[in-house]
Design a protein around this motif. Sequence first.
Motif, short mmCIF file in Angstrom:
data_model
loop_
_atom_site.label_atom_id
_atom_site.label_comp_id
_atom_site.label_asym_id
_atom_site.label_seq_id
_atom_site.Cartn_x
_atom_site.Cartn_y
_atom_site.Cartn_z
N GLU A 75 0.84 -1.20 0.00
CA GLU A 75 0.00 0.00 0.00
C GLU A 75 0.87 1.26 0.00
O GLU A 75 0.58 2.23 -0.71
N ASN A 76 1.95 1.23 0.75
CA ASN A 76 2.87 2.36 0.81
C ASN A 76 3.48 2.64 -0.56
O ASN A 76 3.58 3.80 -0.98
N ALA A 77 3.89 1.59 -1.27
CA ALA A 77 4.47 1.76 -2.61
C ALA A 77 3.44 2.36 -3.56
O ALA A 77 3.76 3.25 -4.37
N LYS A 78 2.19 1.91 -3.47
CA LYS A 78 1.13 2.43 -4.33
C LYS A 78 0.89 3.92 -4.04
O LYS A 78 0.76 4.74 -4.97
N LEU A 79 0.84 4.27 -2.77
CA LEU A 79 0.62 5.67 -2.41
C LEU A 79 1.77 6.57 -2.86
O LEU A 79 1.54 7.70 -3.30
N ARG A 80 2.99 6.07 -2.77
CA ARG A 80 4.14 6.86 -3.25
C ARG A 80 4.05 7.09 -4.76
O ARG A 80 4.34 8.18 -5.25
N GLU A 81 3.65 6.05 -5.48
CA GLU A 81 3.51 6.18 -6.93
C GLU A 81 2.44 7.21 -7.26
O GLU A 81 2.64 8.08 -8.12
N GLU A 82 1.30 7.15 -6.56
CA GLU A 82 0.23 8.12 -6.79
C GLU A 82 0.70 9.54 -6.46
O GLU A 82 0.40 10.49 -7.19
N ARG A 83 1.45 9.68 -5.37
CA ARG A 83 1.97 10.99 -4.99
C ARG A 83 2.90 11.53 -6.07
O ARG A 83 2.82 12.71 -6.44
N ASP A 84 3.76 10.67 -6.59
CA ASP A 84 4.70 11.11 -7.63
C ASP A 84 3.96 11.55 -8.89
O ASP A 84 4.32 12.55 -9.52
N ILE A 85 2.92 10.83 -9.25
CA ILE A 85 2.11 11.20 -10.43
C ILE A 85 1.46 12.56 -10.21
O ILE A 85 1.47 13.42 -11.10
N LEU A 86 0.91 12.77 -9.03
CA LEU A 86 0.27 14.05 -8.73
C LEU A 86 1.28 15.20 -8.72
O LEU A 86 0.97 16.30 -9.18
N ARG A 87 2.47 14.96 -8.23
CA ARG A 87 3.51 16.01 -8.26
C ARG A 87 3.87 16.38 -9.69
O ARG A 87 4.00 17.56 -10.03
N LYS A 88 4.01 15.37 -10.54
CA LYS A 88 4.36 15.63 -11.94
C LYS A 88 3.23 16.39 -12.64
O LYS A 88 3.48 17.32 -13.42
N ALA A 89 1.99 16.01 -12.34
CA ALA A 89 0.85 16.70 -12.94
C ALA A 89 0.79 18.14 -12.46
O ALA A 89 0.55 19.07 -13.25
N ALA A 90 1.02 18.37 -11.19
CA ALA A 90 0.99 19.73 -10.65
C ALA A 90 2.11 20.57 -11.27
O ALA A 90 1.90 21.73 -11.63
N LYS A 91 3.27 19.98 -11.43
CA LYS A 91 4.39 20.70 -12.04
C LYS A 91 4.08 21.02 -13.51
O LYS A 91 4.34 22.14 -13.97
N TYR A 92 3.50 20.08 -14.23
CA TYR A 92 3.14 20.29 -15.64
C TYR A 92 2.15 21.43 -15.80
O TYR A 92 2.33 22.32 -16.62
N PHE A 93 1.09 21.41 -14.98
CA PHE A 93 0.07 22.46 -15.10
C PHE A 93 0.58 23.80 -14.60
O PHE A 93 0.17 24.85 -15.10
N ALA A 94 1.52 23.81 -13.65
CA ALA A 94 2.11 25.06 -13.17
C ALA A 94 2.95 25.70 -14.28
O ALA A 94 2.93 26.92 -14.46
N GLU A 95 3.69 24.86 -15.01
CA GLU A 95 4.51 25.38 -16.12
C GLU A 95 3.63 25.87 -17.27
O GLU A 95 3.95 26.84 -17.94
N GLU A 96 2.52 25.22 -17.50
CA GLU A 96 1.64 25.54 -18.60
C GLU A 96 0.94 26.90 -18.37
O GLU A 96 0.67 27.63 -19.30
N THR A 97 0.68 27.24 -17.14
CA THR A 97 0.00 28.51 -16.85
C THR A 97 0.95 29.70 -16.87
O THR A 97 0.52 30.83 -16.93
N HIS A 98 2.23 29.50 -16.83
CA HIS A 98 3.21 30.61 -16.85
C HIS A 98 3.65 30.91 -18.23
O HIS A 98 3.94 30.50 -19.14
#
Length: 98
Positions: A75-98
Amino acid sequence: MSRYSEQFKRDAVALYENNEDLSMKAASAELGISRASLHTWLKQYGTGKRTRMAQSRADATAASEAERIRQLEKENAKLREERDILRKAAKYFAEETH
């Protein structure tokens, strides 16, 4: 001459070994004998059943704990993977708005 018959001694040992909730003190009090006598009879006539039952319970507990640890690690590995995906998505959308 022995005060107690061999059959009584074997029955006392069986009572103690077959009842895991019964302490040696309680068993000896119930039978009206000393703890030392019961202890001696356990050495002489005991099968070790009570010790094996305790070891089996300990092994089962350890196995269930190990299984629980494996589940939590998965479960911990799954949650880390989900967290990493969300970080990448947040970074992508942050770059797209600038």
